[in-house]
Motif scaffolding. Sequence first.
Motif, short mmCIF file in Angstrom:
data_model
loop_
_atom_site.label_atom_id
_atom_site.label_comp_id
_atom_site.label_asym_id
_atom_site.label_seq_id
_atom_site.Cartn_x
_atom_site.Cartn_y
_atom_site.Cartn_z
N GLN A 89 103.83 111.51 12.82
CA GLN A 89 104.57 112.59 13.49
C GLN A 89 105.92 112.07 13.96
O GLN A 89 106.00 111.42 15.00
N GLN A 107 112.11 118.37 16.67
CA GLN A 107 111.78 119.10 15.44
C GLN A 107 111.38 118.08 14.40
O GLN A 107 112.09 117.10 14.16
N SER A 108 110.24 118.30 13.78
CA SER A 108 109.80 117.46 12.67
C SER A 108 109.93 118.28 11.39
O SER A 108 110.34 119.43 11.43
N ARG A 110 107.58 119.54 10.02
CA ARG A 110 106.52 120.55 10.11
C ARG A 110 106.75 121.60 11.18
O ARG A 110 105.94 122.49 11.36
N TYR A 113 107.89 120.57 18.19
CA TYR A 113 106.85 119.91 18.98
C TYR A 113 107.36 119.60 20.37
O TYR A 113 108.56 119.40 20.59
N ILE A 115 106.69 116.69 23.22
CA ILE A 115 106.10 115.40 23.57
C ILE A 115 105.98 115.40 25.10
O ILE A 115 106.98 115.34 25.81
N VAL A 121 101.25 114.91 22.03
CA VAL A 121 102.05 115.59 21.02
C VAL A 121 101.46 116.98 20.83
O VAL A 121 100.31 117.12 20.41
N LYS A 122 102.24 118.01 21.17
CA LYS A 122 101.74 119.39 21.11
C LYS A 122 102.64 120.22 20.20
O LYS A 122 103.84 120.30 20.41
N TYR A 123 102.02 120.84 19.21
CA TYR A 123 102.75 121.73 18.32
C TYR A 123 102.96 123.06 19.04
O TYR A 123 102.01 123.73 19.41
#
Length: 175
Positions: A89, A107-108, A110, A113, A115, A121-123
Amino acid sequence: ARHRDRVMVTASDDTIHYSKPLIDGSEPQFPDSFRTLLPADSSRVTAIESNLDHFLIFTEDHGFFISGEGPDRLGGGGFTSPRLFASGQGARRGAAHVDTPVGVFIQSGRGIYLIGRNLSVKYIGAQVEDISSNLMINADLSDSTNEVRLMLSKEGTAGPADDQYLIYNYYFNQW
């Protein structure tokens, strides 16, 4: 990024350099020994951000952190070595990120998120997945309204007419 009353920067060789503790009216000083390296198998650094007690370092694939007070003005003490907290992640290259009272928004590849202060780590981007794939080009904290304001841009578009804005209220945990 500013962390523990010092300036933290990443160099083109992916070394994280940190200054001596800041003194009002003086420019930051970066001694050669005030630096840290990510593990050898890591990819390039894409984001750095302070998260209260921890300093976060992201590549496209992983999240690392260092802790501690850092060295004093004479070089005594230091930070811990980088430790992995988010395997698989990371942060998207070129994407904005922001520190807030509830943690760091990144932003990843995916989505978006959060932190948390405890390195959880929370979407949080599920409700806005249809547009959160666009590059986050600006992230701004409005603490008086408990909001994080994100500006996203479609890659390859001609101008600001194609930009989109997202507002996340971290008090109500809602977009």
